[in-house]
Design a protein around this motif. Structure first.
Motif, PDB file in Angstrom:
ATOM      1  N   LYS A   1       0.796  -1.222   0.000  1.00  0.00           N
ATOM      2  CA  LYS A   1       0.000   0.000   0.000  1.00  0.00           C
ATOM      3  C   LYS A   1       0.832   1.276   0.000  1.00  0.00           C
ATOM      4  CE  LYS A   1      -0.598  -0.219   5.063  1.00  0.00           C
ATOM      5  NZ  LYS A   1      -1.590  -0.382   6.140  1.00  0.00           N
ATOM      6  N   ASN A   2       2.031   1.241   0.579  1.00  0.00           N
ATOM      7  CA  ASN A   2       2.839   2.459   0.647  1.00  0.00           C
ATOM      8  C   ASN A   2       3.569   2.763  -0.653  1.00  0.00           C
ATOM      9  OD1 ASN A   2       4.358   0.085   1.320  1.00  0.00           O
ATOM     10  ND2 ASN A   2       6.070   1.407   1.885  1.00  0.00           N
ATOM     11  N   LEU A   3       3.526   1.845  -1.621  1.00  0.00           N
ATOM     12  CA  LEU A   3       4.188   2.049  -2.913  1.00  0.00           C
ATOM     13  C   LEU A   3       3.208   1.972  -4.087  1.00  0.00           C
ATOM     14  CD1 LEU A   3       7.281  -0.298  -2.381  1.00  0.00           C
ATOM     15  CD2 LEU A   3       7.276   2.200  -2.260  1.00  0.00           C
ATOM     16  N   ARG A   4       1.966   1.585  -3.811  1.00  0.00           N
ATOM     17  CA  ARG A   4       1.041   1.254  -4.894  1.00  0.00           C
ATOM     18  C   ARG A   4       0.773   2.424  -5.838  1.00  0.00           C
ATOM     19  NH1 ARG A   4      -3.012  -0.067  -1.932  1.00  0.00           N
ATOM     20  NH2 ARG A   4      -4.052   1.923  -2.192  1.00  0.00           N
ATOM     21  N   GLY A   5       0.574   3.612  -5.301  1.00  0.00           N
ATOM     22  CA  GLY A   5       0.257   4.758  -6.153  1.00  0.00           C
ATOM     23  C   GLY A   5       1.360   5.075  -7.133  1.00  0.00           C
ATOM     24  N   ALA A   6       2.595   5.143  -6.636  1.00  0.00           N
ATOM     25  CA  ALA A   6       3.726   5.477  -7.499  1.00  0.00           C
ATOM     26  C   ALA A   6       3.976   4.401  -8.542  1.00  0.00           C
ATOM     27  CB  ALA A   6       4.985   5.688  -6.647  1.00  0.00           C
ATOM     28  N   PHE A   7       3.933   3.147  -8.108  1.00  0.00           N
ATOM     29  CA  PHE A   7       4.202   2.050  -9.047  1.00  0.00           C
ATOM     30  C   PHE A   7       3.117   1.972 -10.127  1.00  0.00           C
ATOM     31  CE2 PHE A   7       7.594  -1.041  -7.613  1.00  0.00           C
ATOM     32  CZ  PHE A   7       8.245  -0.121  -6.806  1.00  0.00           C
ATOM     33  N   THR A   8       1.856   2.182  -9.737  1.00  0.00           N
ATOM     34  CA  THR A   8       0.773   2.133 -10.724  1.00  0.00           C
ATOM     35  C   THR A   8       0.846   3.324 -11.672  1.00  0.00           C
ATOM     36  OG1 THR A   8      -0.600   1.057  -9.035  1.00  0.00           O
ATOM     37  CG2 THR A   8      -1.717   1.827 -11.012  1.00  0.00           C
ATOM     38  N   ALA A   9       1.289   4.473 -11.170  1.00  0.00           N
ATOM     39  CA  ALA A   9       1.402   5.664 -12.014  1.00  0.00           C
ATOM     40  C   ALA A   9       2.516   5.540 -13.051  1.00  0.00           C
ATOM     41  CB  ALA A   9       1.625   6.905 -11.150  1.00  0.00           C
ATOM     42  N   VAL A  10       3.448   4.612 -12.845  1.00  0.00           N
ATOM     43  CA  VAL A  10       4.485   4.369 -13.858  1.00  0.00           C
ATOM     44  C   VAL A  10       3.845   3.928 -15.179  1.00  0.00           C
ATOM     45  CG1 VAL A  10       6.512   2.947 -14.432  1.00  0.00           C
ATOM     46  CG2 VAL A  10       6.267   3.890 -12.141  1.00  0.00           C
ATOM     47  N   HIS A  11       2.645   3.353 -15.099  1.00  0.00           N
ATOM     48  CA  HIS A  11       1.860   3.007 -16.301  1.00  0.00           C
ATOM     49  C   HIS A  11       1.747   4.220 -17.229  1.00  0.00           C
ATOM     50  CE1 HIS A  11      -1.495   1.600 -18.753  1.00  0.00           C
ATOM     51  NE2 HIS A  11      -2.282   2.531 -18.263  1.00  0.00           N
ATOM     52  N   GLN A  12       1.356   5.376 -16.664  1.00  0.00           N
ATOM     53  CA  GLN A  12       1.199   6.594 -17.474  1.00  0.00           C
ATOM     54  C   GLN A  12       2.548   7.119 -17.947  1.00  0.00           C
ATOM     55  OE1 GLN A  12      -1.636   7.815 -18.484  1.00  0.00           O
ATOM     56  NE2 GLN A  12      -0.847   9.628 -19.510  1.00  0.00           N
ATOM     57  N   LEU A  13       3.574   7.019 -17.094  1.00  0.00           N
ATOM     58  CA  LEU A  13       4.910   7.481 -17.484  1.00  0.00           C
ATOM     59  C   LEU A  13       5.420   6.700 -18.687  1.00  0.00           C
ATOM     60  CD1 LEU A  13       7.448   9.180 -16.965  1.00  0.00           C
ATOM     61  CD2 LEU A  13       8.189   7.443 -15.316  1.00  0.00           C
ATOM     62  N   MET A  14       5.218   5.391 -18.692  1.00  0.00           N
ATOM     63  CA  MET A  14       5.678   4.577 -19.812  1.00  0.00           C
ATOM     64  C   MET A  14       4.855   4.834 -21.071  1.00  0.00           C
ATOM     65  SD  MET A  14       8.361   2.866 -18.992  1.00  0.00           S
ATOM     66  CE  MET A  14       8.540   1.361 -19.953  1.00  0.00           C
TER      67      MET A  14
ATOM     68  N   TYR B   1       2.300 -12.361   6.867  1.00  0.00           N
ATOM     69  CA  TYR B   1       1.154 -13.043   7.486  1.00  0.00           C
ATOM     70  C   TYR B   1      -0.099 -12.159   7.515  1.00  0.00           C
ATOM     71  CZ  TYR B   1      -1.837 -15.269  10.932  1.00  0.00           C
ATOM     72  OH  TYR B   1      -2.917 -15.828  11.560  1.00  0.00           O
ATOM     73  N   GLN B   2       0.061 -10.911   7.984  1.00  0.00           N
ATOM     74  CA  GLN B   2      -1.102 -10.031   8.128  1.00  0.00           C
ATOM     75  C   GLN B   2      -1.730  -9.724   6.766  1.00  0.00           C
ATOM     76  OE1 GLN B   2      -0.375  -6.464  10.371  1.00  0.00           O
ATOM     77  NE2 GLN B   2      -2.353  -5.558   9.877  1.00  0.00           N
ATOM     78  N   GLU B   3      -0.890  -9.397   5.777  1.00  0.00           N
ATOM     79  CA  GLU B   3      -1.414  -9.069   4.450  1.00  0.00           C
ATOM     80  C   GLU B   3      -2.078 -10.287   3.811  1.00  0.00           C
ATOM     81  OE1 GLU B   3       0.033  -6.911   0.266  1.00  0.00           O
ATOM     82  OE2 GLU B   3       1.524  -7.483   1.778  1.00  0.00           O
ATOM     83  N   ALA B   4      -1.440 -11.443   3.934  1.00  0.00           N
ATOM     84  CA  ALA B   4      -2.002 -12.669   3.357  1.00  0.00           C
ATOM     85  C   ALA B   4      -3.335 -13.024   4.006  1.00  0.00           C
ATOM     86  CB  ALA B   4      -1.014 -13.821   3.509  1.00  0.00           C
ATOM     87  N   THR B   5      -3.422 -12.843   5.342  1.00  0.00           N
ATOM     88  CA  THR B   5      -4.664 -13.131   6.061  1.00  0.00           C
ATOM     89  C   THR B   5      -5.782 -12.200   5.620  1.00  0.00           C
ATOM     90  OG1 THR B   5      -3.407 -13.900   7.987  1.00  0.00           O
ATOM     91  CG2 THR B   5      -5.715 -13.300   8.344  1.00  0.00           C
ATOM     92  N   GLU B   6      -5.443 -10.918   5.464  1.00  0.00           N
ATOM     93  CA  GLU B   6      -6.450  -9.943   5.035  1.00  0.00           C
ATOM     94  C   GLU B   6      -6.972 -10.267   3.638  1.00  0.00           C
ATOM     95  OE1 GLU B   6      -7.029  -5.077   4.919  1.00  0.00           O
ATOM     96  OE2 GLU B   6      -5.068  -5.953   5.332  1.00  0.00           O
TER      97      GLU B   6
ATOM     98  N   SER C   1      -7.960   0.966 -10.606  1.00  0.00           N
ATOM     99  CA  SER C   1      -7.361  -0.321 -10.221  1.00  0.00           C
ATOM    100  C   SER C   1      -7.521  -0.616  -8.733  1.00  0.00           C
ATOM    101  CB  SER C   1      -5.869  -0.322 -10.583  1.00  0.00           C
ATOM    102  OG  SER C   1      -5.140   0.575  -9.769  1.00  0.00           O
ATOM    103  N   GLU C   2      -7.922   0.392  -7.943  1.00  0.00           N
ATOM    104  CA  GLU C   2      -7.988   0.236  -6.489  1.00  0.00           C
ATOM    105  C   GLU C   2      -9.397   0.008  -5.943  1.00  0.00           C
ATOM    106  OE1 GLU C   2      -4.297   3.073  -4.999  1.00  0.00           O
ATOM    107  OE2 GLU C   2      -6.247   4.007  -5.381  1.00  0.00           O
ATOM    108  N   ILE C   3     -10.417   0.586  -6.569  1.00  0.00           N
ATOM    109  CA  ILE C   3     -11.701   0.747  -5.877  1.00  0.00           C
ATOM    110  C   ILE C   3     -12.687  -0.403  -6.051  1.00  0.00           C
ATOM    111  CG2 ILE C   3     -11.602   3.266  -5.853  1.00  0.00           C
ATOM    112  CD1 ILE C   3     -13.411   3.319  -8.284  1.00  0.00           C
TER     113      ILE C   3
ATOM    114  N   THR D   1      -4.787  -0.497   2.181  1.00  0.00           N
ATOM    115  CA  THR D   1      -4.742  -1.711   1.375  1.00  0.00           C
ATOM    116  C   THR D   1      -5.945  -1.718   0.439  1.00  0.00           C
ATOM    117  OG1 THR D   1      -6.053  -3.045   2.896  1.00  0.00           O
ATOM    118  CG2 THR D   1      -3.659  -2.967   3.290  1.00  0.00           C
ATOM    119  N   LEU D   2      -5.855  -2.529  -0.623  1.00  0.00           N
ATOM    120  CA  LEU D   2      -6.984  -2.629  -1.552  1.00  0.00           C
ATOM    121  C   LEU D   2      -8.243  -3.105  -0.822  1.00  0.00           C
ATOM    122  CD1 LEU D   2      -5.300  -4.226  -4.714  1.00  0.00           C
ATOM    123  CD2 LEU D   2      -5.834  -1.818  -4.290  1.00  0.00           C
ATOM    124  N   GLU D   3      -8.066  -4.012   0.131  1.00  0.00           N
ATOM    125  CA  GLU D   3      -9.215  -4.544   0.859  1.00  0.00           C
ATOM    126  C   GLU D   3      -9.887  -3.450   1.696  1.00  0.00           C
ATOM    127  OE1 GLU D   3      -7.059  -7.496  -0.883  1.00  0.00           O
ATOM    128  OE2 GLU D   3      -6.214  -6.133   0.613  1.00  0.00           O
TER     129      GLU D   3
END
Length: 479
Positions: A160-173, A242-247, A397-399, A464-466
């Motif tokens: 979640k702390n990197l998702r916005g930047a990494f997804t925005a690379v889509h537009q950069l490319m 563990y926490q992310e996988a459980t969620e 991609s998130e909502i 998180t997406l959830e």
């Protein structure tokens, strides 16, 4: 069933991102400084699809004179070649969600690249107009699928702390693909440029077997063991997942009680807010006039006394740095502030262009008005690149929850391409009616975007997406 509720992560009746949730994310700041290499490489492989998207869009302009001369095409015939890409993209968008849901995100990207490779080859070796059209249509189908699956895949694999930047690379490319293809096309034969277009397709196609599939998609199809394995690989060998996988597991199990919805099934009260945000942002992004502005940019640069090549360089010099800045700020400032600043900037840019055309109609300030138009276009392009170009795809991609993501994503992507076609088709008619009026309309729509973002678009940074999906979709509150 003894299933735990997903509610404790955030109160579902509260704003999407509370101050407490923001503060808790500071604990994850250390993760940013040690991003796993596999996550970076996986994202890079995915966004090669975005580069293909950009190169397809950027191909028709520099290749126009060469294709028309070699194949004896008229303006009307070449207009079909240019516009049929969007028709193909709409076809690809309709099928994108189902393909990505049934085959997985990786297979969907590979499938799209087969379309693009065959399309580029058909264009490169075409002797008649029909082969050009078929090739362009195939490439369009490929990028319609890619425009959905790439941001969704990247959002599903990143923390979640990197998702916005990494997804925005889509537009950069996409920007890089458009810009480099435009520059290459100015110097090389159009057939060679088409063959070069197959290279990033092949790079992604051959790399896909070596990257993990989306942990959330694997959980959706009931393959929890592989989901955990893929998540561990993406977060690093020694990371505690563990926490992310459980969620992911608990939220997916809760959603399995819901039937998968078709596009018609999306129009239910429980999905209303997410659908309004996703569709609204795509409509406003396109009706804000980006295709018209870019289409008319060269004429504006020439009227301002600059050569077409200098105008192109000026556009690239603004577009790529501002898109990069947007990527860097995405997970620091958040989505909403970037969207608001971006929408205000596009509103101002269109308004300056409208004033310029109004002054030209009055035959006043003849020395100033072309420069004003130039400044307006560059302000618009820079502001668009900062936020409104990338963020609607990030939020899309998130909502949407995993059980409707395929149908919802297909619909939202289709709306985007349909609106893109409407603006491209209607721009010349609007300009012949009134140049200043056209840009004033775009400015008003961009102003409305500010209100739409301020009132309806949630802040998804740091969730998180959830968590995002649980707060937006009302059925998630039910046990």
């Amino acid at each position: 069933m003894g299933m735990k509720s997903t509610e404790p992560t955030i109160p579902l009746s509260s704003p999407l991102l509370s101050r407490n949730n923001v503060e808790s994310n500071h604990e994850n700041d250390e993760e940013t400084s040690s991003v796993p290499t596999i996550l970076i490489l996986t994202t890079l492989v995915a966004v090669f699809g975005s580069y293909v998207f950009g190169s397809a869009v950027g191909y028709s302009s520099p290749s126009q004179s060469g294709i028309m001369n070699d194949l004896n095409l008229g303006v009307a015939q070449y207009a079909i070649f240019g516009s049929i890409l969007t028709i193909g993209a709409m076809i690809g968008a309709i099928a994108s969600g189902k393909i990505a849901d049934y085959t997985g995100r990786r297979v969907a990207m590979g499938f799209s690249q087969l379309f693009c490779i065959f399309g580029w080859i058909a264009i490169a070796f075409s002797k008649v107009a029909w082969w050009l059209y078929i090739g362009r249509l195939l490439v369009g189908c490929g990028i319609g699928l890619l425009s959905y699956v790439v941001p969704v895949y990247v959002a599903e694999i990143t923390p979640k702390n990197l998702r916005g930047a990494f997804t925005a690379v889509h537009q950069l490319m996409i920007c890089l693909g458009m810009s480099l293809t435009y520059l290459i096309g100015a110097y090389l034969n159009w057939r060679i440029v088409a063959l070069i277009g197959t290279i990033p397709c092949l790079i992604q196609l051959l790399s896909l077997p070596f990257i993990p599939d989306s942990p959330r998609w694997l959980a959706k199809i009931g393959n929890m063991k592989e989901s955990d394995s893929a998540l561990q690989r993406l977060r690093g060998k020694n990371a505690d997942v563990y926490q992310e996988a459980t969620e992911i597991k608990e939220y997916t199990e809760a959603l399995q009680q819901q039937t998968e919805s078709s596009i018609i099934g999306l129009f239910q009260i429980q999905y209303l807010k997410a659908l309004t945000v996703g569709v609204g942002l795509m409509i406003l992004q396109q009706f804000g006039g980006i295709n018209g502005i870019v289409f008319y940019a060269n004429s504006i640069f020439i009227s301002a006394g600059f050569s077409e090549s200098i105008g192109t360089i000026a556009m690239v010099a603004v577009k790529i740095p501002m898109t990069t800045l947007g990527v860097l700020l995405m997970d620091k400032s958040g989505r909403r502030p970037l969207l608001l600043v971006s929408a205000v900037g596009t509103c101002l840019g269109c308004f300056l262009a409208a004033i310029s055309f109004f002054l030209q109609d009055l035959h006043k300030w003849k020395e100033i008005s072309p420069i004003l138009a130039l400044v307006g276009v560059l302000v618009y392009v820079g502001s668009y690149s900062l936020g409104i170009g990338a963020i609607p795809w990030v939020i899309m991609s998130e909502i949407f929850p995993i059980n409707v993501k395929g149908s919802a994503g297909s619909f939202v992507t289709l709306v985007n391409w349909l609106c893109s076609w409407i603006v491209s088709y209607g721009f010349n008619f609007l300009m012949s009616w009134s140049s200043s009026g056209t840009f004033l309309i775009f400015s008003i729509i961009c102003g409305f975007t500010v209100l739409f973002v301020a009132k309806l678009v949630p802040e998804t940074k740091g969730c998180t997406l959830e968590e995002i999906q649980a707060s937006l979709n009302s059925y998630s509150t039910k046990r």
